[in-house]
Design a protein around this motif. Structure first.
Motif, PDB file in Angstrom:
ATOM      1  N   ILE A   9      58.713  79.534  79.513  1.00 14.10           N
ATOM      2  CA  ILE A   9      58.394  80.153  78.223  1.00 14.10           C
ATOM      3  C   ILE A   9      56.927  80.571  78.126  1.00 14.10           C
ATOM      4  O   ILE A   9      56.016  79.767  78.389  1.00 14.10           O
ATOM      5  N   SER A  19      55.854  73.879  78.104  1.00 13.45           N
ATOM      6  CA  SER A  19      57.144  73.474  77.544  1.00 13.45           C
ATOM      7  C   SER A  19      57.776  72.351  78.379  1.00 13.45           C
ATOM      8  O   SER A  19      57.849  72.438  79.614  1.00 13.45           O
ATOM      9  N   PRO A  22      61.151  73.084  80.942  1.00 20.34           N
ATOM     10  CA  PRO A  22      60.799  73.801  82.168  1.00 20.34           C
ATOM     11  C   PRO A  22      59.796  73.041  83.048  1.00 20.34           C
ATOM     12  O   PRO A  22      59.738  73.249  84.261  1.00 20.34           O
ATOM     13  N   ASN A  58      73.783  76.724  77.430  1.00 20.18           N
ATOM     14  CA  ASN A  58      73.795  75.277  77.283  1.00 20.18           C
ATOM     15  C   ASN A  58      74.648  74.931  76.069  1.00 20.18           C
ATOM     16  O   ASN A  58      75.191  75.827  75.425  1.00 20.18           O
ATOM     17  N   ILE A  66      74.292  77.695  73.289  1.00 24.38           N
ATOM     18  CA  ILE A  66      72.911  78.118  73.045  1.00 24.38           C
ATOM     19  C   ILE A  66      72.285  78.482  74.395  1.00 24.38           C
ATOM     20  O   ILE A  66      72.476  77.754  75.379  1.00 24.38           O
ATOM     21  N   THR A  68      69.290  78.674  76.812  1.00 25.74           N
ATOM     22  CA  THR A  68      68.028  77.930  76.932  1.00 25.74           C
ATOM     23  C   THR A  68      67.338  78.230  78.254  1.00 25.74           C
ATOM     24  O   THR A  68      67.954  78.723  79.201  1.00 25.74           O
ATOM     25  N   VAL A  69      66.060  77.925  78.306  1.00 25.55           N
ATOM     26  CA  VAL A  69      65.373  77.802  79.581  1.00 25.55           C
ATOM     27  C   VAL A  69      64.953  76.328  79.698  1.00 25.55           C
ATOM     28  O   VAL A  69      64.818  75.677  78.655  1.00 25.55           O
ATOM     29  N   PRO A  70      64.758  75.791  80.854  1.00 29.21           N
ATOM     30  CA  PRO A  70      64.664  76.482  82.123  1.00 29.21           C
ATOM     31  C   PRO A  70      66.011  76.933  82.681  1.00 29.21           C
ATOM     32  O   PRO A  70      67.025  76.298  82.442  1.00 29.21           O
ATOM     33  N   SER A  84      67.459  71.612  82.747  1.00 29.90           N
ATOM     34  CA  SER A  84      66.405  71.026  83.586  1.00 29.90           C
ATOM     35  C   SER A  84      66.921  69.976  84.571  1.00 29.90           C
ATOM     36  O   SER A  84      66.543  69.988  85.746  1.00 29.90           O
ATOM     37  N   PHE A 142      61.017  82.569  65.449  1.00 27.47           N
ATOM     38  CA  PHE A 142      62.287  82.221  66.098  1.00 27.47           C
ATOM     39  C   PHE A 142      62.370  80.709  66.325  1.00 27.47           C
ATOM     40  O   PHE A 142      63.383  80.061  66.052  1.00 27.47           O
ATOM     41  N   ALA A 146      65.052  78.098  64.945  1.00 25.49           N
ATOM     42  CA  ALA A 146      65.926  77.356  65.864  1.00 25.49           C
ATOM     43  C   ALA A 146      65.768  75.853  65.676  1.00 25.49           C
ATOM     44  O   ALA A 146      66.752  75.105  65.592  1.00 25.49           O
TER      45      ALA A 146
HETATM   46  N1  GSH Z   1      68.998  70.215  77.948  1.00 28.05           N
HETATM   47  C1  GSH Z   1      68.278  71.428  78.172  1.00 28.05           C
HETATM   48  C2  GSH Z   1      67.448  71.766  76.978  1.00 28.05           C
HETATM   49  C3  GSH Z   1      66.690  73.063  77.179  1.00 28.05           C
HETATM   50  C4  GSH Z   1      66.032  73.537  75.915  1.00 28.05           C
HETATM   51  O1  GSH Z   1      66.307  73.053  74.816  1.00 28.05           O
HETATM   52  N2  GSH Z   1      65.163  74.529  76.084  1.00 28.05           N
HETATM   53  C5  GSH Z   1      64.476  75.104  74.949  1.00 28.05           C
HETATM   54  C6  GSH Z   1      63.038  75.349  75.338  1.00 28.05           C
HETATM   55  S1  GSH Z   1      62.222  73.878  75.864  1.00 28.05           S
HETATM   56  C7  GSH Z   1      65.142  76.436  74.647  1.00 28.05           C
HETATM   57  O2  GSH Z   1      65.315  77.229  75.535  1.00 28.05           O
HETATM   58  N3  GSH Z   1      65.544  76.642  73.397  1.00 28.05           N
HETATM   59  C8  GSH Z   1      66.169  77.863  72.972  1.00 28.05           C
HETATM   60  C9  GSH Z   1      66.345  77.914  71.470  1.00 28.05           C
HETATM   61  O3  GSH Z   1      65.810  77.017  70.807  1.00 28.05           O
HETATM   62  O4  GSH Z   1      66.976  78.858  71.012  1.00 28.05           O
HETATM   63  C10 GSH Z   1      67.406  71.265  79.435  1.00 28.05           C
HETATM   64  O5  GSH Z   1      67.073  70.129  79.780  1.00 28.05           O
HETATM   65  O6  GSH Z   1      67.097  72.265  80.072  1.00 28.05           O
END
Ligand code: GSH
Length: 224
Positions: A9, A19, A22, A58, A66, A68-70, A84, A142, A146
């Motif tokens: 991010i 973050s 990631p 995810n 949803i 997400t990254v990573p 992750s 955003f 979220a």
């Molecule tokens: N369980 C996931 C959680 C990933 C996550 O929540 N990523 C956040 C950024 S740290 C994200 O992309 N959120 C997208 C959103 O809030 O719409 C992992 O470990 O990768």
């Protein structure tokens, strides 16, 4: 070997890299000396960008999708992985050199990973407020939309009480680390079997941490 691609991010911070989720695969890739490049995604573009590359969504706590990254793309195998810890598992299986889950510790690490956020949750509002300060205006908006589903607004970055709660959460995390019974069992042997000056030597490491671990476990288990 072609470099792997890590989706992370974007922020206003020099070098980005802020973050939590990631950061996990970033540490692993770097620790394992695996060549990789990072593609920095605007927070507000995560759903569009991840859909565009065909990444798997995810799951939210309520079971809905949803993006997400990573996300990790490995051009050497064609793998495209979301999440992750799934990425960490993949890297461990595909690139086993320099193990990250020694002694079958993956389940333990996964348990810690899911338990840790509950420790800092009471203090999370001021951290989230700080996060909005390092994102672009569109991403900050955003992000607030979220995250406020789970952590209702307003978020205040100035409450002293949150510092106390954050410290309290970390004291618990510290305890989890300190009172590791397996380590303590070895320490017990060292203390009992080694010469006094040899145990003193071990006790002096890490600022006296190991003697303290044993003392804490002995006290906790009522064997002091
Ligand atoms: N369980 C996931 C959680 C990933 C996550 O929540 N990523 C956040 C950024 S740290 C994200 O992309 N959120 C997208 C959103 O809030 O719409 C992992 O470990 O990768």
């Amino acid at each position: 070997m072609l470099p792997l691609v890590l989706y992370d991010i974007l922020s206003d911070l020099p070098g980005n890299n802020w973050s939590t989720n990631p950061a996990k695969p970033r540490f692993v890739l770097s620790y394992k000396d695996i060549p990789f490049v990072t593609l920095w995604v605007e927070y507000s573009d995560i759903p569009i960008a991840m859909k565009a590359i065909g990444a798997k969504p995810n799951k939210r706590r309520n079971g809905s999708d949803i993006y997400t990254v990573p996300v990790l793309s490995d051009p050497n195998t064609g793998a495209l992985i979301t999440d992750s810890l799934e990425i960490a598992s993949y890297l461990e299986k595909t690139y086993p050199e320099k193990p990250i889950f020694p002694s079958n510790s993956e389940p333990q690490i996964r348990t810690f990973d899911s338990a840790y956020p509950s420790l800092i949750r009471p203090a999370i509002k001021f951290i989230l407020a700080r996060c909005t300060e390092i994102l672009s205006p569109a991403s900050a908006k955003f992000f607030m939309g979220a995250r406020s589903v789970d952590i209702p607004l307003p978020w205040d970055a100035t409450r002293d009480a949150d510092w106390e709660l954050l410290e309290k959460g970390h004291n618990t995390a510290y305890d989890w680390y300190q009172k590791n019974i397996i380590v303590a069992c070895w320490l017990l042997t060292f203390k009992r079997v080694l010469k006094e000056d040899e145990w003193a030597r071990i006790s002096s490491w890490n600022g006296g941490k190991w003697a303290q671990v044993l003392a804490d476990v002995e006290k906790e288990c009522k064997l002091a």
